[in-house]
Scaffold this motif. Structure first.
Motif, PDB file in Angstrom:
ATOM      1  N   ASN A 166      -0.564   4.700   9.633  1.00  0.00           N
ATOM      2  CA  ASN A 166      -1.890   4.201   9.300  1.00  0.00           C
ATOM      3  C   ASN A 166      -2.859   4.870  10.260  1.00  0.00           C
ATOM      4  O   ASN A 166      -2.870   4.583  11.444  1.00  0.00           O
ATOM      5  CB  ASN A 166      -1.945   2.679   9.428  1.00  0.00           C
ATOM      6  N   LYS A 167      -3.624   5.791   9.711  1.00  0.00           N
ATOM      7  CA  LYS A 167      -4.542   6.613  10.499  1.00  0.00           C
ATOM      8  C   LYS A 167      -5.968   6.261  10.093  1.00  0.00           C
ATOM      9  O   LYS A 167      -6.345   6.485   8.943  1.00  0.00           O
ATOM     10  CB  LYS A 167      -4.236   8.088  10.203  1.00  0.00           C
ATOM     11  N   ASP A 168      -6.700   5.670  11.008  1.00  0.00           N
ATOM     12  CA  ASP A 168      -8.090   5.276  10.736  1.00  0.00           C
ATOM     13  C   ASP A 168      -8.198   4.374   9.511  1.00  0.00           C
ATOM     14  O   ASP A 168      -9.099   4.528   8.682  1.00  0.00           O
ATOM     15  CB  ASP A 168      -8.987   6.513  10.574  1.00  0.00           C
ATOM     16  N   GLY A 169      -7.227   3.460   9.357  1.00  0.00           N
ATOM     17  CA  GLY A 169      -7.265   2.493   8.261  1.00  0.00           C
ATOM     18  C   GLY A 169      -6.707   3.000   6.940  1.00  0.00           C
ATOM     19  O   GLY A 169      -6.761   2.300   5.934  1.00  0.00           O
ATOM     20  N   LYS A 170      -6.165   4.218   6.924  1.00  0.00           N
ATOM     21  CA  LYS A 170      -5.628   4.803   5.691  1.00  0.00           C
ATOM     22  C   LYS A 170      -4.194   5.251   5.937  1.00  0.00           C
ATOM     23  O   LYS A 170      -3.902   5.927   6.918  1.00  0.00           O
ATOM     24  CB  LYS A 170      -6.489   6.002   5.275  1.00  0.00           C
ATOM     25  N   TRP A 171      -3.283   4.902   5.029  1.00  0.00           N
ATOM     26  CA  TRP A 171      -1.888   5.329   5.139  1.00  0.00           C
ATOM     27  C   TRP A 171      -1.770   6.758   4.644  1.00  0.00           C
ATOM     28  O   TRP A 171      -2.242   7.097   3.552  1.00  0.00           O
ATOM     29  CB  TRP A 171      -0.974   4.420   4.322  1.00  0.00           C
ATOM     30  N   VAL A 172      -1.131   7.622   5.459  1.00  0.00           N
ATOM     31  CA  VAL A 172      -0.869   9.016   5.085  1.00  0.00           C
ATOM     32  C   VAL A 172       0.569   9.355   5.461  1.00  0.00           C
ATOM     33  O   VAL A 172       1.110   8.837   6.433  1.00  0.00           O
ATOM     34  CB  VAL A 172      -1.844  10.016   5.767  1.00  0.00           C
ATOM     35  N   GLN A 196       0.828  -1.207   0.000  1.00  0.00           N
ATOM     36  CA  GLN A 196       0.000   0.000   0.000  1.00  0.00           C
ATOM     37  C   GLN A 196       0.865   1.262   0.000  1.00  0.00           C
ATOM     38  O   GLN A 196       0.600   2.201  -0.751  1.00  0.00           O
ATOM     39  CB  GLN A 196      -0.933  -0.001   1.209  1.00  0.00           C
ATOM     40  N   VAL A 197       1.894   1.271   0.824  1.00  0.00           N
ATOM     41  CA  VAL A 197       2.765   2.452   0.898  1.00  0.00           C
ATOM     42  C   VAL A 197       3.556   2.611  -0.404  1.00  0.00           C
ATOM     43  O   VAL A 197       3.717   3.738  -0.898  1.00  0.00           O
ATOM     44  CB  VAL A 197       3.679   2.394   2.138  1.00  0.00           C
ATOM     45  N   LEU A 198       4.019   1.519  -0.975  1.00  0.00           N
ATOM     46  CA  LEU A 198       4.708   1.598  -2.281  1.00  0.00           C
ATOM     47  C   LEU A 198       3.787   2.209  -3.333  1.00  0.00           C
ATOM     48  O   LEU A 198       4.207   3.072  -4.114  1.00  0.00           O
ATOM     49  CB  LEU A 198       5.175   0.210  -2.724  1.00  0.00           C
ATOM     50  N   ALA A 199       2.533   1.790  -3.360  1.00  0.00           N
ATOM     51  CA  ALA A 199       1.566   2.331  -4.319  1.00  0.00           C
ATOM     52  C   ALA A 199       1.333   3.824  -4.064  1.00  0.00           C
ATOM     53  O   ALA A 199       1.224   4.613  -5.011  1.00  0.00           O
ATOM     54  CB  ALA A 199       0.256   1.558  -4.237  1.00  0.00           C
ATOM     55  N   LEU A 200       1.271   4.222  -2.805  1.00  0.00           N
ATOM     56  CA  LEU A 200       1.081   5.634  -2.474  1.00  0.00           C
ATOM     57  C   LEU A 200       2.293   6.478  -2.865  1.00  0.00           C
ATOM     58  O   LEU A 200       2.146   7.613  -3.322  1.00  0.00           O
ATOM     59  CB  LEU A 200       0.779   5.793  -0.983  1.00  0.00           C
TER      60      LEU A 200
END
Length: 144
Positions: free
Chosen positions: A125-131, A25-29
């Motif tokens: 990972n904040k509330d299920g979302k990587w930022v 997920q982080v790679l995609a972001l």
């Protein structure tokens, strides 16, 4: 039977590396960040970057998310951030660290210059979302 075997191998792989999904997920972001930056898409960038973002500039100065997005909107330099030449992500629970090298191509006053920067981005990972909450890119000397 083959599908069962493949599914079983995938299950084993994810059991052996529980951080694989977060890393992907982080790679995609990170890749989405590069594409949004190249396109000047501040809306996409705003969704990737946390409101508390701290960005360390080349000269050591700090920028907030708001200041960073404003600088993209008002930039007179034609800057194209190319896909990372290297990128790895390490996951530590709800925190991920992305480390890589990126080539930056700029056109200033009709002259095109390319240089490399080593970057490190901190994600949570904040509330299920990587930022992304912090980022730093340091110019690399030629030959590094």
């Amino acid at each position: 039977m083959t599908a069962i075997l493949i599914g079983g191998f995938a299950l084993c792989a994810s059991a052996q590396d529980p951080d694989a999904a977060a890393r992907d997920q982080v790679l995609a972001l990170e890749k989405a960040w590069n594409q949004a930056y190249k396109a000047g898409d501040t809306k996409a960038l705003a969704s990737i970057l946390d409101n508390s973002l701290v960005l360390v500039e080349d000269d050591g100065s700090l920028k907030t998310k708001f200041e960073f997005l404003a600088s993209i909107k008002s930039s007179t330099v034609n800057q194209e951030q190319v896909a990372p030449e290297s990128l790895s992500v390490r996951v530590f629970g709800n925190t991920a660290i992305a480390i890589g090298v990126i080539a930056v191509k700029e056109t200033k006053g009709g002259k095109t210059v390319t240089h490399k920067e080593r970057f490190i981005d901190t994600w949570i990972n904040k509330d299920g979302k990587w930022v992304c909450i912090a980022t730093n890119a340091t110019p690399m000397l030629r030959g590094q």
